[in-house]
Write a protein that holds these residues in place. Structure first.
Motif, mmCIF file in Angstrom:
data_model
loop_
_atom_site.group_PDB
_atom_site.id
_atom_site.type_symbol
_atom_site.label_atom_id
_atom_site.label_comp_id
_atom_site.label_asym_id
_atom_site.label_seq_id
_atom_site.Cartn_x
_atom_site.Cartn_y
_atom_site.Cartn_z
ATOM 1 N N ASP A 225 -0.009 4.384 -7.669
ATOM 2 C CA ASP A 225 0.915 4.183 -6.645
ATOM 3 C C ASP A 225 0.378 5.729 -6.052
ATOM 4 N N ALA A 226 0.563 6.833 -6.861
ATOM 5 C CA ALA A 226 0.160 8.008 -6.338
ATOM 6 C C ALA A 226 -1.198 8.157 -5.931
ATOM 7 N N ALA A 227 -2.034 7.541 -6.324
ATOM 8 C CA ALA A 227 -3.545 7.598 -5.887
ATOM 9 C C ALA A 227 -3.614 6.977 -4.834
ATOM 10 N N ARG A 228 -2.865 5.811 -4.539
ATOM 11 C CA ARG A 228 -2.942 5.200 -3.077
ATOM 12 C C ARG A 228 -2.580 6.015 -2.141
ATOM 13 N N ALA A 229 -1.363 6.776 -2.481
ATOM 14 C CA ALA A 229 -0.718 7.355 -1.376
ATOM 15 C C ALA A 229 -1.500 8.683 -1.061
ATOM 16 N N LEU A 230 -2.212 9.025 -1.857
ATOM 17 C CA LEU A 230 -3.380 10.335 -1.784
ATOM 18 C C LEU A 230 -4.383 10.007 -1.123
#
Lengths: 266, 332
Positions: A225-230
């Motif tokens: 999720d963090a990687a997607r957002a970033l």
């Protein structure tokens, strides 16, 4: 006279010595890997296959709402690859154990942690390479991250950190089971549920209640999720990123001492 | 007063219900080669692992040059070199890289490690192969390289765990020469082996280990005195005269009385040296005893065990065969 000198002998190693030993161990591992080009190629085949399978076989059937599946998929598969890559740490250590290399290292006046620190560091370097290949493959199949470069760089750092921590879990398992084949099968037992029962390939909302509950607290989901957002600006970055870091800190605190202990008793 | 190179006092090591070391006592004087002789499972490797700080003994105490293996493991590790039953070298690295790496881990500077590695490789006749990957090495070369790695830091005490098991006679001979050189340099060597001949050839003192204890200790000559150097077996053609042949040969026996097997017409006895076999033939011939077969055998570990413990060693057939091969090869 010698007795006096002996008493003055340092019974602990300095940090500089520990770092120097770890470096020797890391160089050993990198040299070994670099001399097996076929092995490296095959190490890349599996993640690339996953990309192609999900992009072109399953992708059409997975509903990710407004976002292109390839953009949804790539951060997930990158995290999955990082976790799979960590399995090599444990397999390699159990191989060293069986070959007698660990015995030799343990009989040398080196830091107890050096073999593990060196090996995990070398594996991290390999992961940078894998990450690069994944990004290239991603671009080739249509992955278009649109966040700023610093944000994408942060995502990659997070993934590397993730992989590094999982290397320690894998190291512990490899040294505890003591056998490369067992280490491999034991690795897949935890890695498959962890990476598939996560937000890596499908939105967790599509899963039944219990599985979804697991997927939502799964560190893999948080990292994805963090990687997607970033990378593609999908969802909120801060929450999952902090969640991931908390998980990683917790896992390190538990698994570094466990792995070092398993090494001492190996 | 100098500390013994190695001292073990009542060392016990248990793995669950299995007792690997059962109160083992041992003292190795500095600058000597000490042979630890025993069959598989006697506890030799376990003792080496305790001394190398790889295993924490369940009981008792062990020191290397006065440093306790449990309390001061780092001090012990600075003073030992370990070469095990398996060549612990990296296949993908060259011989030189392997040895240099261990040199660095002994805290030699990079140039020093390079210099020492070259010396060690030269000494073990691996210079020509030093820049080849270990994956191209023969089994014997790997074992030599492994030994080389344990020497590169110049530790005063070397632990060699069955260094020649499975090696061909020529390679075995080369390793023996290296061990002898080490002794000349003043290095203390603890060597475990299943081969009496090996201990005999290399060690000033030999201890026989069985069930985790030392059952006999002494110089090679002392131990051999107990079993005789060689076993002479004579079969007479006329089995009815077996006892007569045994009586004729009795004065050649180095140890106990000859053993006569009247059914087979066989007389077995321990003799001091191989000249006894010619003498036996002469004597029997003089008495008109026709000889069906004469065989001279080196005393095997089995013979040593039989004599020292009154029962046979559990050394497997294969091991005995290997030892026999080695002897034949050496004689050739």
């Amino acid at each position: 006279m010698s007795a006096v000198a002996d008493r003055a002998e340092r019974s602990r190693l300095t940090l500089a010595e520990t770092i120097a030993d770890s470096r020797v161990m890391a160089v050993r591992q990198l040299r070994k890997v670099m001399r097996k080009p076929v092995f490296i190629v095959f190490a890349f085949v599996q993640p690339v296959m996953f990309v192609l399978l999900f992009r072109y076989v399953f992708g059409g059937a997975i509903n990710t709402g407004g976002v292109d599946y390839v953009n949804f998929l790539m951060p997930g598969i990158i995290v999955q690859t990082a976790v799979f890559g960590a399995l090599m740490t444990g397999i390699g250590l159990s191989e060293d154990l069986n070959a007698g290399a660990i015995d030799r290292f343990r009989s040398l006046p080196i830091a107890r942690s050096a073999v593990l620190v060196g090996r995990t560091a070398a594996d991290a370097v390999m992961n940078v390479l894998t990450l690069g290949v994944m990004l290239l493959v991603g671009f080739a199949v249509g992955f278009r991250p649109d966040e700023p470069v610093w944000s994408i760089a942060l995502a990659l750092l997070l993934v590397l950190g993730f992989s590094y921590v999982f290397s320690w879990i894998s190291a512990f398992i490899g040294l505890a089971v003591r056998d490369p084949e067992t280490a491999q099968s034991a690795g897949f037992i935890w890695v498959f549920p962890l990476t598939f029962a996560s937000s890596a390939f499908v939105p967790t909302e599509s899963m039944p209640g219990v599985v979804q509950a697991f997927a939502d607290v799964n560190p893999v989901s948080l990292a994805v999720d963090a990687a997607r957002a970033l990378t593609i600006g999908y969802g909120d970055a801060l929450g999952p990123a902090l969640g991931t870091l908390a998980w990683l800190a917790g896992l390190l605190v538990v698994f570094v001492p466990l792995a070092v202990r398993a090494f001492r008793r190996a | 007063m100098t500390a013994p190179a190695i001292r073990a006092e009542g060392v016990r090591q248990t793995f669950g219900d299995v007792v690997a070391l059962d109160g083992l006592d041992l003292e190795v004087t500095q600058g000597t080669v000490f042979g630890l002789l025993g069959p598989n499972g006697a506890g030799k490797t376990t003792l080496v692992r305790v001394l190398a700080t790889l295993l924490r003994p369940t009981g008792g105490r062990a020191t290397v040059l006065g440093h306790d293996v449990v309390a001061e493991p780092l001090a012990v590790r600075r003073r030992i070199g370990l070469a095990g039953q398996f060549a612990a070298v990296d296949e993908e690295l060259t011989g030189r890289e392997n040895v240099e790496m261990v040199g660095r881990l002994y805290r030699l500077s990079a140039p020093e490690a390079r210099r020492r590695a070259a010396e060690v490789l030269e000494r073990l006749s691996l210079t020509d192969a030093s820049d080849r990957r270990v994956s191209t090495y023969s089994g014997g070369m790997r074992r030599r390289l492994d030994l080389g790695a344990s020497l590169v830091g110049r530790p005063p005490v070397i632990l060699l765990d069955e260094p020649t098991t499975g090696l061909d006679p020529r390679t075995r001979q080369e390793l023996w020469n290296t061990v002898e050189e080490l002794r000349r340099d003043g290095t203390t060597v603890l060597l475990t082996t299943q081969y009496l001949e090996e201990a005999d050839r290399l060690a000033q003192r030999i201890a026989v280990v069985d069930h985790g204890r030392i059952v006999a200790e002494g110089t090679a000559a002392e131990l051999k005195g107990a079993v005789g150097t060689e076993m002479l077996s004579v079969r007479v053609a006329d089995t009815a005269r077996t006892a007569e042949a045994a009586a004729e040969l009795a004065s050649l026996a180095a140890g106990e009385e000859p053993i006569a097997d009247a059914a087979a017409g066989e007389v077995r006895l321990a003799v001091a040296d191989s000249s006894a076999s010619a003498e036996a033939v002469r004597r029997l011939d003089a008495r008109g005893l026709a000889i069906a077969a004469v065989e001279l055998q080196q005393p095997s570990l089995d013979d040593v065990f039989l004599t020292l413990t009154g029962r046979r060693a559990e050394a497997d057939e294969e091991t005995a065969a290997e030892a026999a091969d080695a002897r034949v090869g050496e004689a050739a």
